[in-house]
Structures are given as structure tokens and as C-alpha cells.
Design a protein around this motif. Sequence first.
Motif, PDB file in Angstrom:
ATOM      1  N   HIS A 121       0.804  -1.218   0.000  1.00  0.00           N
ATOM      2  CA  HIS A 121       0.000   0.000   0.000  1.00  0.00           C
ATOM      3  C   HIS A 121       0.841   1.274   0.000  1.00  0.00           C
ATOM      4  N   LEU A 122       2.122   1.191   0.347  1.00  0.00           N
ATOM      5  CA  LEU A 122       2.926   2.398   0.472  1.00  0.00           C
ATOM      6  C   LEU A 122       2.977   3.181  -0.834  1.00  0.00           C
ATOM      7  N   THR A 123       3.181   2.468  -1.937  1.00  0.00           N
ATOM      8  CA  THR A 123       3.237   3.147  -3.227  1.00  0.00           C
ATOM      9  C   THR A 123       1.907   3.799  -3.565  1.00  0.00           C
ATOM     10  N   ARG A 124       0.821   3.063  -3.319  1.00  0.00           N
ATOM     11  CA  ARG A 124      -0.495   3.615  -3.610  1.00  0.00           C
ATOM     12  C   ARG A 124      -0.796   4.802  -2.709  1.00  0.00           C
ATOM     13  N   TRP A 125      -0.363   4.755  -1.444  1.00  0.00           N
ATOM     14  CA  TRP A 125      -0.576   5.895  -0.552  1.00  0.00           C
ATOM     15  C   TRP A 125       0.176   7.129  -1.045  1.00  0.00           C
ATOM     16  N   SER A 126       1.404   6.932  -1.533  1.00  0.00           N
ATOM     17  CA  SER A 126       2.173   8.066  -2.062  1.00  0.00           C
ATOM     18  C   SER A 126       1.466   8.675  -3.269  1.00  0.00           C
ATOM     19  N   ALA A 127       0.970   7.800  -4.141  1.00  0.00           N
ATOM     20  CA  ALA A 127       0.225   8.307  -5.302  1.00  0.00           C
ATOM     21  C   ALA A 127      -1.051   9.010  -4.861  1.00  0.00           C
ATOM     22  N   ALA A 128      -1.681   8.496  -3.809  1.00  0.00           N
ATOM     23  CA  ALA A 128      -2.909   9.127  -3.315  1.00  0.00           C
ATOM     24  C   ALA A 128      -2.620  10.519  -2.767  1.00  0.00           C
ATOM     25  N   VAL A 129      -1.470  10.696  -2.099  1.00  0.00           N
ATOM     26  CA  VAL A 129      -1.108  12.024  -1.589  1.00  0.00           C
ATOM     27  C   VAL A 129      -0.940  12.999  -2.736  1.00  0.00           C
ATOM     28  N   MET A 130      -0.270  12.559  -3.803  1.00  0.00           N
ATOM     29  CA  MET A 130      -0.101  13.428  -4.958  1.00  0.00           C
ATOM     30  C   MET A 130      -1.453  13.751  -5.603  1.00  0.00           C
ATOM     31  N   GLY A 131      -2.308  12.724  -5.710  1.00  0.00           N
ATOM     32  CA  GLY A 131      -3.627  12.953  -6.277  1.00  0.00           C
ATOM     33  C   GLY A 131      -4.461  13.887  -5.425  1.00  0.00           C
ATOM     34  N   THR A 132      -4.342  13.772  -4.113  1.00  0.00           N
ATOM     35  CA  THR A 132      -5.075  14.661  -3.212  1.00  0.00           C
ATOM     36  C   THR A 132      -4.609  16.103  -3.364  1.00  0.00           C
ATOM     37  N   THR A 133      -3.296  16.298  -3.503  1.00  0.00           N
ATOM     38  CA  THR A 133      -2.773  17.653  -3.705  1.00  0.00           C
ATOM     39  C   THR A 133      -3.306  18.260  -4.993  1.00  0.00           C
ATOM     40  N   THR A 134      -3.306  17.466  -6.060  1.00  0.00           N
ATOM     41  CA  THR A 134      -3.840  17.953  -7.337  1.00  0.00           C
ATOM     42  C   THR A 134      -5.325  18.261  -7.225  1.00  0.00           C
ATOM     43  N   SER A 135      -6.074  17.385  -6.562  1.00  0.00           N
ATOM     44  CA  SER A 135      -7.512  17.600  -6.407  1.00  0.00           C
ATOM     45  C   SER A 135      -7.794  18.851  -5.580  1.00  0.00           C
ATOM     46  N   LEU A 136      -6.999  19.053  -4.525  1.00  0.00           N
ATOM     47  CA  LEU A 136      -7.183  20.243  -3.697  1.00  0.00           C
ATOM     48  C   LEU A 136      -6.937  21.511  -4.498  1.00  0.00           C
ATOM     49  N   PHE A 137      -5.909  21.498  -5.343  1.00  0.00           N
ATOM     50  CA  PHE A 137      -5.639  22.650  -6.191  1.00  0.00           C
ATOM     51  C   PHE A 137      -6.817  22.902  -7.139  1.00  0.00           C
ATOM     52  N   PHE A 138      -7.352  21.837  -7.717  1.00  0.00           N
ATOM     53  CA  PHE A 138      -8.503  21.981  -8.614  1.00  0.00           C
ATOM     54  C   PHE A 138      -9.703  22.551  -7.873  1.00  0.00           C
ATOM     55  N   VAL A 139      -9.946  22.067  -6.663  1.00  0.00           N
ATOM     56  CA  VAL A 139     -11.080  22.538  -5.877  1.00  0.00           C
ATOM     57  C   VAL A 139     -10.940  24.020  -5.571  1.00  0.00           C
ATOM     58  N   LEU A 140      -9.737  24.448  -5.192  1.00  0.00           N
ATOM     59  CA  LEU A 140      -9.518  25.859  -4.865  1.00  0.00           C
ATOM     60  C   LEU A 140      -9.702  26.744  -6.094  1.00  0.00           C
ATOM     61  N   VAL A 141      -9.175  26.294  -7.234  1.00  0.00           N
ATOM     62  CA  VAL A 141      -9.318  27.094  -8.457  1.00  0.00           C
ATOM     63  C   VAL A 141     -10.786  27.157  -8.879  1.00  0.00           C
ATOM     64  N   ALA A 142     -11.460  25.999  -8.869  1.00  0.00           N
ATOM     65  CA  ALA A 142     -12.877  25.987  -9.237  1.00  0.00           C
ATOM     66  C   ALA A 142     -13.694  26.844  -8.280  1.00  0.00           C
ATOM     67  N   GLY A 143     -13.386  26.762  -6.987  1.00  0.00           N
ATOM     68  CA  GLY A 143     -14.088  27.591  -6.015  1.00  0.00           C
ATOM     69  C   GLY A 143     -13.879  29.067  -6.262  1.00  0.00           C
ATOM     70  N   GLY A 144     -12.673  29.446  -6.673  1.00  0.00           N
ATOM     71  CA  GLY A 144     -12.426  30.846  -6.993  1.00  0.00           C
ATOM     72  C   GLY A 144     -13.247  31.320  -8.181  1.00  0.00           C
ATOM     73  N   PHE A 145     -13.325  30.484  -9.230  1.00  0.00           N
ATOM     74  CA  PHE A 145     -14.127  30.862 -10.398  1.00  0.00           C
ATOM     75  C   PHE A 145     -15.610  30.950 -10.035  1.00  0.00           C
ATOM     76  N   PHE A 146     -16.109  29.979  -9.259  1.00  0.00           N
ATOM     77  CA  PHE A 146     -17.515  30.020  -8.845  1.00  0.00           C
ATOM     78  C   PHE A 146     -17.811  31.274  -8.023  1.00  0.00           C
ATOM     79  N   ALA A 147     -16.883  31.618  -7.129  1.00  0.00           N
ATOM     80  CA  ALA A 147     -17.113  32.760  -6.246  1.00  0.00           C
ATOM     81  C   ALA A 147     -17.077  34.076  -7.009  1.00  0.00           C
ATOM     82  N   MET A 148     -16.271  34.159  -8.055  1.00  0.00           N
ATOM     83  CA  MET A 148     -16.163  35.401  -8.812  1.00  0.00           C
ATOM     84  C   MET A 148     -17.463  35.752  -9.538  1.00  0.00           C
ATOM     85  N   SER A 149     -18.153  34.736 -10.015  1.00  0.00           N
ATOM     86  CA  SER A 149     -19.389  34.999 -10.772  1.00  0.00           C
ATOM     87  C   SER A 149     -20.436  33.952 -10.425  1.00  0.00           C
TER      88      SER A 149
END
Length: 342
Positions: free
Chosen positions: A136-164
Motif C-alpha cells: 500500500h505504500l506506493t499507492r498511498w504516495s500516489a494518493a497524496v499526490m492525487g489529493t494535492t492535485t484535487s485540492l488545487f482543482f477545488v480551490l481554483v474551481a471555487g475561486g471561479f464560482f465565487a467570482m461569478s
Amino acid sequence: MSLQDVARKTFVPATLRNGAALLALIVLALFAWYARNALLLGFGGLIVATILVTAAQPIKRWTPLGHRGAVWLAGLLIALALAGLIGLIMPTLTQQAAELSDALPAALDRVRGVMGETALQDMMSSSALLQNLAGHLTRWSAAVMGTTTSLFFVLVAGGFFAMSPQLHRDGLVSLVAPSSQERTRAVLDRAGKGLRAWLFGQMIAMVTVGAAVTLGTWLLGLPAPLALGVIAGLLEFVPVLGPVVAALPGVLLAMTISPTMMIWTAGLYVLVEQLESNMLLPMVEQSVADVPPAVFLLAIVSIGSIFGIAGVILSAPMTVVAYVLISALYIDPLNGRDTLPE
């Protein structure tokens, strides 16, 4: 013209329309299934947007800034506040997190010693478990990277939603027939108000529970009280199951001290949750739909089975929005309480 010709001309178009509508629903359901992760991230962005827009309201009221400027300033102030809070508590939190990670294995050993030769002891000592953890260690490392990418997407999408926000809301409204657009707009506004009220109440509950657990475990003399409080506060976001999981580290640590300490610690967590359920939740339910706990529990299981751990985390706000929509679109009209649009 015979009756058969009339029936044929009226029945066949109706059949074609119903078939096309059914096909469109099937295609929409398949699209939603395959795009479920993107939809979940979009909902996370909606939560971020709700927080930003709510924080921007007093800025718009007290300053000459327009909507977008207020959203930018609100985002900056929230980021600075979070950075300051993290910088303030991070040294102590890091130290106590290390103490907690050192103490929990001893607590687990104490549990295994109490249970004796049980399935838990066999499972913890089995080589199969160690092999699984290594795998599971390898999959957990990949999950951390995926979570970071998803968090960035959520923040960017939230910014666009909030602007308009009105632009995106009106885009959804335009998908329905013109005769239903006013009602759809009112329903979406009600769902947004419900989500905003729930988030506000949930933040109050998270801070209150985290502070109460930190103070209580410190008074009891447990190690790492701040770490235990942060865990309890964060897991308060997950209804029903979150408080139960949050209590496990504290109870396990108390077992390493004495049975009496374990009882006091368990009582502390029960007391904190009772205060939260009987004092904080009623204030939240004054402004948001009173979702039964059983519905939250079923939502955790069903949404978690579809979206995984991210679905479990977001199951509560998704349930609140769905509950408000179902109430406005079906339950209220069915029971003669249809007051939309306002």
C-alpha cells in the motif's frame, strides 16, 4: 379520417418523445457515473465558493470594493489567517503529533495484551498484513499526490464560482424550460442558503469541539492534548462516524495510563458530543433543514461507496443540499407547503 389514423398520429409522436426523454436520462446517468469524480471536485469547489462569497459580504458592505475585489480580499484574509494559525500552533502540534505517534503503538500493545490471543492479535502479527502494508505504500504516495492535485482543482474551481456565482447559477437555470426557470432559480437559491447556514454552524461546531477536547484532555493529563483536539475538530466535519473515530486515539492513550483514566476520557468525549448535539445543533437547525442522523449515516455509506474517502468527507454537505432540493421540489408541494418562488 378514421379513429385508427388519429390514434396512430397522436400515439407515435408521444411514444417517440417519451423514448427520447428516457434515452436522454440514461445518457445523463451514464455521464454522471463516469464523471462522478469531476462532479465531486466541482461540489468541493462549490463549498469553497460559498465560504468566499460569505466572507466577502461584510467586505462589500463596509468597503467600496465590488464583488470580485471583495472575493479576492476575502480569499487573501482567509489565507493569511490560516497561515498565521498554522504558524502559531504548528511547532506544538508537530511535537505532540510525534508524541501521539509514539504512544499509540504502546496503546495497541496494551489492547492486544488485554484481548490475549484474539483475531486482532493474529491480524496485527500476520505476515500477510505486513505484505499488504508494504504494497500500500506506493499507492498511498500516489494518493497524496492525487489529493494535492484535487485540492488545487477545488480551490481554483471555487475561486471561479465565487467570482461569478450568478453566471453559473443562471447557466444551470437555462437548462430547464423557460416556464420553470423562475422556480428553479428560487430552489437553487434556497439550496445555497441551506449550504451556507450548515457550513457556518459546522465551523462553529468544529472549533468548539476541538477546543473542548483540547482543554478536557489537558485537564485530565493526557499526552498531546492539542493534537487530540485538532483530530476531534477536523473529524467533526464527518457526521455520526467522525466523533466516534476521533475518540479512539484519546481512549487508546488513556488505556496506557489506567482503566480509570480510560473511563474519564471516554466520558469526556461523550460529554463533548452531548453538548454539541443538544446545544450547537439546535442553533444550526434553526436556519437549515433538520436532516435526521439516520439519513446522514446512510449518506455516508452510499456516497462513500461511490466516491471513496473523499465522498465520506463531503457526504454531509452533499446530503444537506440534496435534502433541501428534495424538500423544495417534492415534499413541500406534495404537502401543500409550496411557497416558491419568493
